[in-house]
Design an enzyme around this catalytic site. Structure first.
Site, mmCIF file in Angstrom:
data_model
loop_
_atom_site.group_PDB
_atom_site.id
_atom_site.type_symbol
_atom_site.label_atom_id
_atom_site.label_comp_id
_atom_site.label_asym_id
_atom_site.label_seq_id
_atom_site.Cartn_x
_atom_site.Cartn_y
_atom_site.Cartn_z
ATOM 1 N N HIS A 156 0.869 -1.159 -0.079
ATOM 2 C CA HIS A 156 -0.044 -0.073 0.058
ATOM 3 C C HIS A 156 0.936 1.111 0.058
ATOM 4 O O HIS A 156 0.376 2.148 0.643
ATOM 5 C CB HIS A 156 -0.903 0.079 1.141
ATOM 6 C CG HIS A 156 -1.698 -1.249 1.448
ATOM 7 N ND1 HIS A 156 -2.979 -1.580 0.923
ATOM 8 C CD2 HIS A 156 -1.436 -2.427 2.260
ATOM 9 C CE1 HIS A 156 -3.240 -2.797 1.183
ATOM 10 N NE2 HIS A 156 -2.405 -3.344 2.121
ATOM 11 N N SER A 277 15.378 21.663 -15.865
ATOM 12 C CA SER A 277 14.203 22.233 -16.064
ATOM 13 C C SER A 277 14.613 23.768 -16.775
ATOM 14 O O SER A 277 15.593 24.101 -16.324
ATOM 15 C CB SER A 277 13.319 22.594 -14.887
ATOM 16 O OG SER A 277 12.418 23.768 -14.876
ATOM 17 N N LYS A 283 16.496 21.541 -10.455
ATOM 18 C CA LYS A 283 15.743 20.391 -10.888
ATOM 19 C C LYS A 283 16.681 19.368 -11.530
ATOM 20 O O LYS A 283 17.380 19.719 -12.584
ATOM 21 C CB LYS A 283 14.503 20.815 -11.675
ATOM 22 C CG LYS A 283 13.245 21.461 -10.844
ATOM 23 C CD LYS A 283 12.459 20.253 -10.178
ATOM 24 C CE LYS A 283 11.404 19.719 -11.116
ATOM 25 N NZ LYS A 283 10.122 19.887 -11.346
ATOM 26 N N GLU A 290 9.834 8.661 -17.029
ATOM 27 C CA GLU A 290 8.556 9.139 -17.023
ATOM 28 C C GLU A 290 8.032 8.797 -18.731
ATOM 29 O O GLU A 290 7.005 8.490 -18.870
ATOM 30 C CB GLU A 290 8.467 10.690 -16.933
ATOM 31 C CG GLU A 290 8.597 10.885 -15.232
ATOM 32 C CD GLU A 290 8.704 12.595 -15.222
ATOM 33 O OE1 GLU A 290 7.639 13.014 -15.144
ATOM 34 O OE2 GLU A 290 10.094 12.953 -15.389
#
Ligand code: ARG
Length: 474
Positions: A156, A277, A283, A290
């Site tokens: 979970h 970024s 970043k 992704e």
């Protein structure tokens, strides 16, 4: 606009109709397979006395010349041709004249395209398998290096029990191993040659289908000519297997994205596999992970599209089937690229062992072991569960862990606690005592690694397996 079938028509095809019908812009991908299949067909026609030796030689030379000229850029795909089969045949006739017109004897584009797609897919089943194997090699190496890199195991997405990084990676090892088994299985089932099925009902020419099948490395010829020209099951099976590969990669990518975040910091992706970024200088983004996660959708889409295309098609060949190509090419390329990039990303990732271990200690991942400790001292499990639950609440309030409590504090929850509790709930004990087959304890993991090492050392010899229904030659 040039066609193979002008004879019966009195009018030119409408331009838009031609463009809508044409497939050369994408089936040019099948040039190699088209040439290979046509060479085998010509060699067989000569053996059967349907072509003379000179005709066969001229055809083979012409076909290989076309392939070489396209490869070297001397010959461009002529978009006035409808598809790759028409393009090759028209070129052949232009080059060798009359003999070129005989190549299509006893053949139809229906069995030709069925063969080309099968040859194409068969090669990529092997390629995907090889890329999966490369990923497994990287995984196994990381497993060997991280047998005592402790980390929390989650259920979970909540810390559950401690495991090791080797164990966590080992879960993916098993998934990708099954993906390879699926490739093998598909290969076995699809490795039969449709050439010679003609348009749908075979041919009156005395073709030797066993011979062409063996020239092209197939187990044998397919056994029903109508099925041969309209079977796309192997593509559906392969797309389903590719979808499963993407699902596995996507789950792994999701974990990599989480682990790479500031909240987890379990890993650091290599600069070569991260992006920045345009506005936030701090970043370092996991774009590759992704993208792989994102591309899973298009591979599932290909499977759904082909299943839907095939569902209402009456026997035998119908033009709907031309739709199998773009989506198959795209899905295969997506999976092959994803596997390659994922393997590169994983093999260059840095694992922050201390942070992982700290995270395993912090999350009460030893609570089950504390309960088991009481059980061993004679407390019924249900009572032990309650005692440890209260203990966890107490720890949460004090912002500490079970292992950091004093003997006195522990005794106030159960008189059964003795000083040996500290050893029992230490991270090392919690992991190393888990020695059932497939569990994270070192001894159990070593056994799994031994088995998987010999599995990786095995060579798969495609084409060696027989399928019973085709075992006796026809
Ligand atoms: N381009 C076609 C395809 O991909 C080749 C077969 C054409 N056959 C036909 N009967 N029109 O399916």
């Amino acid at each position: 606009m040039a066609q193979l079938w002008g004879g019966r028509f009195t009018k030119e095809t409408d331009k838009k109709v031609f463009a809508f019908n044409a497939s050369l812009s994408f089936d040019k991908n099948l040039l190699d397979q088209d040439v290979e299949g046509s060479v085998a067909h010509a060699v067989m026609l000569e053996k059967q006395g349907i072509l003379t030796l000179e005709e066969k030689d001229a055809i083979v030379k012409g076909l290989t010349g076309i392939r070489e000229d396209v490869e070297s850029g001397r010959l461009a795909f002529d978009e006035t041709q409808e598809d790759i089969h028409s393009f090759v045949e028209a070129q052949l006739i232009r080059r060798i004249g009359e003999a070129g017109k005989k190549l299509h004897t006893g053949r139809s584009r229906n069995d030709q395209v069925a063969l080309d797609m099968r040859l194409y897919t068969r090669a990529h089943v092997l390629d995907v398998d090889e890329r999966l194997k490369e990923l497994l090699r990287v995984l196994l190496k990381l497993m060997e290096e991280n047998l005592d890199t402790y980390m929390p195991g989650f259920t979970h997405l909540q810390k559950a029990q401690p495991v090791t990084l080797a164990h966590h990676l080992g879960a993916y090892f098993e998934m990708f191993k099954r993906d390879r088994l699926r490739c093998r299985d598909i290969y076995k089932r699809m490795n039969y040659c449709p050439l010679g099925a003609g348009a749908l009902a075979g041919t009156t020419y005395p073709l030797d289908r066993n011979y062409t099948a063996s020239l092209l490395g197939f187990e044998g010829p397919t056994l029903n000519s109508m099925d041969s020209v309209s079977d796309r099951d192997y593509l559906i099976e392969f797309l389903a297997a590719l979808s499963t590969v993407m699902m596995h990669l996507s789950r792994f990518c999701e974990e990599i994205i989480l682990w790479n975040s500031n909240e987890y910091r379990f890993i650091e992706l290599d600069d070569a596999y991260s992006t920045g970024s345009s506005i936030m200088p701090q970043k370092k983004n996991p774009d590759i992970a992704e993208l792989i996660r994102g591309k899973t959708g298009r591979v599932y889409g290909a499977l759904m599209a082909l299943l839907t295309t095939m569902k209402g098609i009456p026997l035998a060949y119908d033009k709907d089937m031309q739709e199998d190509k773009e989506l198959t090419f795209d899905a295969i390329r997506t999976v092959e690229d994803s596997l390659e990039l994922f393997t590169g990303m994983l093999s260059t990732t840095r694992f922050n062992r201390e942070i992982m271990e700290k995270s395993a200690i912090n999350g009460f991942t030893n609570a089950t072991d504390a309960a088991d400790y009481l059980v061993k001292k004679g407390v019924p499990f249900r009572d032990a569960h309650g005692i440890i639950g209260r203990l966890v609440l107490y720890c949460l309030d004090k912002n500490t862990g079970i292992e950091a409590l004093s003997m006195e504090e522990l005794k106030s929850f159960s008189s059964q606690f003795e000083p040996d509790i500290y050893e029992a709930v230490s991270l090392k004990t919690c992991v190393e005592k888990r020695l059932t087959a497939g569990a994270p304890g070192r001894k159990a993991m070593e056994e799994v690694i031994r088995i998987n090492k010999s599995y990786l050392a095995e060579e798969w010899m495609p084409g060696r397996e027989s399928q019973s229904r085709n075992e006796e030659s026809l």
